[in-house]
Design a protein around this motif. Structure first.
Motif, mmCIF file in Angstrom:
data_model
loop_
_atom_site.group_PDB
_atom_site.id
_atom_site.type_symbol
_atom_site.label_atom_id
_atom_site.label_comp_id
_atom_site.label_asym_id
_atom_site.label_seq_id
_atom_site.Cartn_x
_atom_site.Cartn_y
_atom_site.Cartn_z
ATOM 1 N N VAL A 363 -4.411 -6.074 -4.380
ATOM 2 C CA VAL A 363 -3.868 -4.714 -4.496
ATOM 3 C C VAL A 363 -3.043 -4.616 -5.771
ATOM 4 C CG1 VAL A 363 -2.630 -2.866 -3.321
ATOM 5 C CG2 VAL A 363 -3.663 -4.722 -1.986
ATOM 6 N N PRO A 364 -3.647 -4.180 -6.865
ATOM 7 C CA PRO A 364 -2.855 -3.993 -8.066
ATOM 8 C C PRO A 364 -2.019 -2.739 -7.892
ATOM 9 C CG PRO A 364 -5.095 -3.283 -8.453
ATOM 10 C CD PRO A 364 -5.041 -3.790 -7.041
ATOM 11 N N ALA A 365 -0.740 -2.837 -8.243
ATOM 12 C CA ALA A 365 0.131 -1.692 -7.997
ATOM 13 C C ALA A 365 1.024 -1.437 -9.205
ATOM 14 C CB ALA A 365 0.978 -1.926 -6.755
ATOM 15 N N TYR A 366 0.977 -0.226 -9.696
ATOM 16 C CA TYR A 366 1.898 0.161 -10.765
ATOM 17 C C TYR A 366 2.578 1.453 -10.337
ATOM 18 C CZ TYR A 366 3.656 1.880 -15.195
ATOM 19 O OH TYR A 366 4.470 2.360 -16.175
ATOM 20 N N ASN A 367 3.868 1.366 -10.049
ATOM 21 C CA ASN A 367 4.623 2.535 -9.594
ATOM 22 C C ASN A 367 3.942 3.230 -8.420
ATOM 23 O OD1 ASN A 367 6.461 1.935 -11.503
ATOM 24 N ND2 ASN A 367 5.987 3.648 -12.879
ATOM 25 N N GLY A 395 4.418 -4.641 -13.299
ATOM 26 C CA GLY A 395 5.596 -4.197 -14.043
ATOM 27 C C GLY A 395 6.074 -2.813 -13.651
ATOM 28 N N SER A 396 6.002 -2.498 -12.362
ATOM 29 C CA SER A 396 6.435 -1.172 -11.907
ATOM 30 C C SER A 396 7.906 -0.950 -12.205
ATOM 31 C CB SER A 396 6.216 -1.032 -10.399
ATOM 32 O OG SER A 396 4.854 -1.118 -10.098
ATOM 33 N N THR A 397 8.250 0.306 -12.406
ATOM 34 C CA THR A 397 9.653 0.636 -12.658
ATOM 35 C C THR A 397 10.251 1.410 -11.494
ATOM 36 O OG1 THR A 397 8.891 2.608 -13.788
ATOM 37 C CG2 THR A 397 9.358 0.684 -15.157
ATOM 38 N N GLN A 417 4.090 -9.220 -12.422
ATOM 39 C CA GLN A 417 3.722 -9.537 -13.804
ATOM 40 C C GLN A 417 4.231 -8.436 -14.707
ATOM 41 O OE1 GLN A 417 -0.637 -9.486 -14.071
ATOM 42 N NE2 GLN A 417 -0.495 -7.398 -14.841
ATOM 43 N N ALA A 418 4.373 -8.768 -15.975
ATOM 44 C CA ALA A 418 4.755 -7.730 -16.932
ATOM 45 C C ALA A 418 3.609 -6.737 -17.027
ATOM 46 C CB ALA A 418 5.026 -8.364 -18.292
ATOM 47 N N ASN A 419 3.960 -5.494 -17.292
ATOM 48 C CA ASN A 419 2.926 -4.444 -17.316
ATOM 49 C C ASN A 419 1.818 -4.781 -18.301
ATOM 50 O OD1 ASN A 419 1.962 -1.640 -18.634
ATOM 51 N ND2 ASN A 419 2.328 -1.453 -16.451
ATOM 52 N N GLY A 420 0.607 -4.804 -17.784
ATOM 53 C CA GLY A 420 -0.505 -5.170 -18.665
ATOM 54 C C GLY A 420 -1.760 -4.395 -18.354
#
Lengths: 712, 174
Positions: A363-367, A395-397, A417-420
């Protein structure tokens, strides 16, 4: 054709989307310019297509009482029409409706053999189509007169059209011959005595403009093909009066005219007549034409070019539209005809005892703070026994990772992980996953309890490298939600079934897909080279020699963009990404493996046709439809539109039925045609322009509301 | 560069932006050319065409003898010159059948026009081949520019080019 939307075979959005930057307007400007040219071409075609059959009208009931009687050539004299006769024992043969590539040369040949001059009343639109023939007529020593631009009935058209017919008729001659003529023969005219009030008034206004209106006093009625003898009898001499004989060299089958011509000429010779042109016959020694001035001659050349270009353009676009119409129809037929077959095939794949290997869910998750809890809970609540959920926080904020951490669910791992980008997150996930069966989904996708189990079943066949799930729109409120729902259902459930049977599914949606680890690795892993990492990896798996199949029973609920802005961004990325994939895998056709070559031979051309070229043509289709609607073809346009709308509705209804969906949202389908379809094709045009320009698309997060509703 | 699709290897992407500028320039240029073409065609379509208002030099004489009833019209400002009968009164008239009725000025108007048999006849009572007579059947004719040597008395100023390219001999000013 009107009913064909761009192929919607797509999946849920990724994490990040582009943000609008400095708006580039060049391609919109070009689009508007090209559409204007097309509109102009259509208009010019309409203007020229009045070219009707030949013919004169029978004397009408109420012949104008004040029709001039002096002779067949009407001129204006102090505000009154006066008929000028031909000199005694002279005869002017006149030919209307040409030039005609087939008949005019034959007429010229007879005239040359008999050494007889004649007067040709030329239809402007035909003159510009075949200017060489008009010049040939002149070179043979004949006279040229005007027969309007499009053979319009001057007495029946509005004033502006009448003026246009006359002036364009002049331009047609100016362009093809460099001449300006004062002789006008109104189409459908015969002799002065047959003029009714409207025709008289049209003739008067033409003479106002300075024309000599050349009627005839011997109407052969050759246009009605009355037989050679009848033509000779109709056109032959009477007494010793001068005559103007009305014949035709265009507008239909003129074989009788040509056959009658020698006998007709002979009858006048026998009666002692002299053959002249019209102008000479009425005593105009200088002839009736003058060299056209520079400006009208230039106008004529422009017109000549425009007519050719327009006809070329409209023909090309029409063929393209027809071609795409047939292809779309063929696709629809195939899709519907093969769907039941797919239902059987796919049932066979998962028949028997369920296959229950250990599965890693990535499950890749960004914000995704809004939806991640629900998504993860839906996964662990599934009925698959051996499950590992790996959430990769990209790297969600917004504290997505913290939300997951707080859940503290067993079997759920969190990797930060860092946002990539999504592809990078999936690469990380693939690396850390413990198992060889990988299920990938978006952070906001909600699975049903049996989704994972159903999704991985086809992987029991070692040849299968990837399985596409059935992505469904979870937020169906509003028109936009309904439209996307319908698009997903007929796009996924029908189009992908067809692709499955062809062995070349081109996209396993990022929102719901299962992969065999070896297949992903053989494909080189997930790549950041394109914006559509799901299409990219699917094509890679195919080219690695694996099969990709569709499992429509494995349903995943996703949140579709709920604003036009978000939808635009999402589709922009899809479309751009798709083209990147098409380009990246363009050499698939040379692959040795069967599935790679199938991708190159079928999958890629199919996508190119329906996802790139068709949207590019779609504005022209709409323009054609609109033009037809407003220029008197409303009925046929509406008929075609209705036919396609019905077809589309029927197909979508079938798709809904196959998917076990209710038919209610169908009512919104016809409305797609007036906004949604345009949006979908315009975004494709935008992304084509960006691709050509090599634009770099910054990513942008979609707004999430988390209002996905999973029906119980 | 995280967050950007533009890794150096990204398909299509030209990090330098040079291609983008070229493509945009080409699109603007193409669009402009197509637009200009459209404008040119529209102008060519709607720009009024000045017809070569043919000087039908011998029109008067061409008319059947009893031409131009209008000339007799008292209200007319033209020199009443022709023998007047209304055309309809002599429907069958052709030049040769009513030689006497012919307005002779032909000779004055188009000296060369005498290929026709009739014009030689000059027994017209009023009409003498005086300058004013011939073209004059419209008094204002001479006033019109040579461009519009029409004998059409109602001649409106013809827009744009009217080509007098073939100057028709006009008897004006004797």
């Amino acid at each position: 054709m009107v009913g064909m939307a761009a192929v919607p075979t797509r999946r849920r959005g990724a994490h990040v989307e582009y943000v609008a930057r400095r708006p580039a307007l060049a391609h919109w400007f070009l689009l508007v310019a090209v559409l204007s040219a097309l509109l102009l071409a259509l208009g010019l075609q309409t203007l020229s297509s009045g070219v009707g059959g030949a013919g004169t009208v029978e004397p009408r009931e109420r012949v104008a009482a004040d029709a001039p009687t002096g002779g067949p050539v009407l001129v204006q004299d102090r505000g009154r029409l006066v008929g000028v006769p031909m000199q005694d024992r002279t005869v002017a043969l006149t030919f209307d409706d040409g030039p005609d590539a087939r008949w005019t040369p034959q007429v010229l040949e007879v005239l040359a053999r008999e050494d007889v001059p004649a007067t040709f009343f030329v239809v402007g639109a035909r003159a510009v189509e075949d200017p060489a023939l008009v010049r040939e007529v002149l070179a043979d020593g004949h006279e040229i007169g005007e027969h309007t631009w499009s053979h319009a009935d001057l007495s029946a058209v509005p004033g502006w059209r009448r003026n246009l017919e006359l002036s364009l008729g002049q331009l047609g001659l100016a362009g093809s011959t460099g001449l300006s003529t004062s002789l006008l023969r109104p189409p459908y005219s015969s002799s002065p005595g047959t003029l009714d009030a409207a025709e008289l008034s049209a003739a008067t206004s033409a003479t106002d403009a300075g024309y000599l209106v050349v009627l005839a006093d011997r109407d052969t009625k050759d246009w009605s093909s009355p037989g050679v003898e009848q033509i000779v009898a109709n056109g032959g001499p009477t007494g010793t009066d001068g005559h103007i004989v009305l014949l035709h060299d265009g507008g239909g089958d003129r074989s009788e005219t040509i056959a009658a011509l020698p006998a007709l000429i002979e009858s006048y010779r026998a009666a002692g007549y002299r053959f002249t042109t019209v102008s000479e016959g009425i005593g105009l020694t200088g002839g009736a034409s003058r060299p056209a001035a520079a400006v009208p001659a230039f106008q004529g050349h422009v017109l000549e070019f425009a007519v050719h270009a327009s006809s070329w353009l409209v023909t090309a676009v029409s063929w393209a539209v027809l071609g795409f119409g047939l292809l779309s129809l063929l696709r629809t037929v195939l899709v519907v005809a093969l769907a039941p077959h797919h239902v059987r095939v796919s049932a066979r794949r998962v028949a028997g005892e369920p296959w229950l290997p250990p599965v890693s869910v990535l499950v890749p998750a960004y914000n995704e703070a809004v939806g991640i809890e629900r998504a993860v809970r839906s996964l662990v609540a599934g009925d698959h026994p051996d499950l590992e959920v790996v959430v990769i926080d990209d790297g969600s904020t917004d504290g997505t990772a913290d939300v997951v951490e707080r859940l503290g669910l067993p079997g759920v791992r969190l990797v930060r992980q860092a946002n990539g980008g999504k592809a990078a997150a999936l690469r990380t996930g693939t690396r850390v996953a413990s198992h060889d069966v990988l299920v990938m989904l978006d952070g906001d996708t909600v699975f049903e309890p049996d989704t994972i189990r159903l999704l991985i079943q086809p992987l029991r066949d070692p040849e299968v490298g990837a399985v596409s799930g059935n992505t469904k729109v979870g937020n169906r409120r509003g028109l936009l939600g309904r439209w996307q729902h319908l698009e997903y259902v007929s796009g996924f459930n029908l189009d992908r079934r067809l692709q499955d049977l062809w062995g070349c599914i081109t996209t396993v949606p990022g929102a719901a897909g299962a992969f065999r680890r070896q297949a992903v690795e053989a494909a080189g892993g997930l790549s950041s080279e394109t914006l559509a990492e799901d299409t990219d990896i699917t094509m890679g798996v195919l080219r690695a020699g694996y099969r990709v199949v569709h499992e429509e029973r494995a349903r995943a609920w996703t949140e579709a963009p709920s604003s036009v802005n978000d939808l635009w961004r999402q589709r922009y990325r899809w479309s751009y990404g798709t083209m990147q994939c098409l380009w990246k895998h363009r050499h698939a056709v040379l692959d040795r493996g069967g599935s790679g070559r199938r991708l190159g031979l079928i999958g890629i051309p199919y996508m190119l046709l329906f996802q790139v070229l068709l949207p590019l043509l779609a504005p022209a289709i709409d323009l054609f439809a609109l033009y037809g609607l407003f220029t008197g073809n409303a009925q046929s346009v509406l008929t075609i539109w209705l036919a396609f709308a019905l077809l589309q509705t029927a197909v979508t209804a079938y798709a809904l039925h196959l998917d076990g969906e209710r038919l209610r949202p169908l009512w919104s389908l016809p409305l797609q045609q007036v906004f949604y379809r345009q949006l979908i094709y315009l975004v494709v045009i935008q992304s084509i322009a960006s691709a050509v320009a090599g634009a770099r698309l910054p990513w942008h997060k979609l707004h999430r509301s988390g209002d996905v509703v999973v029906p119980a | 560069m995280s967050g950007l699709s533009g890794t150096p290897r990204a398909v299509f992407v030209d990090p330098s932006g040079r291609r983008g500028r070229t493509v945009r320039r080409v699109m603007w240029t193409l669009g402009l050319l197509v637009g200009l073409y459209c404008a040119l065609v529209v102008v060519a379509l709607v720009l009024p065409v000045g017809m070569s208002r043919l000087a039908v030099p011998g029109l008067g004489p061409l008319l059947p003898g009893p031409v131009a009833p209008a000339l007799a019209d008292p209200g007319s400002d033209s020199a009443p010159l022709a023998p007047l009968t209304t055309p309809s009164a002599t429907p069958s008239t052709t030049p040769s059948t009513t030689p006497a009725a012919r307005v002779s000025p032909t000779q004055a108007t188009v000296p060369a026009a005498t290929t026709e048999p009739a014009p030689a006849v000059v027994e017209v009572p009023v009409a003498t081949p005086t300058p004013t007579a011939a073209p004059g059947r419209s008094a204002e004719a001479p006033g019109q520019s040579a461009d519009a040597p029409g004998n059409d008395p109602t001649a409106k100023p013809v827009p744009a080019s009217t080509h007098a390219a073939v100057p028709t001999p006009r008897p004006t000013k004797g």
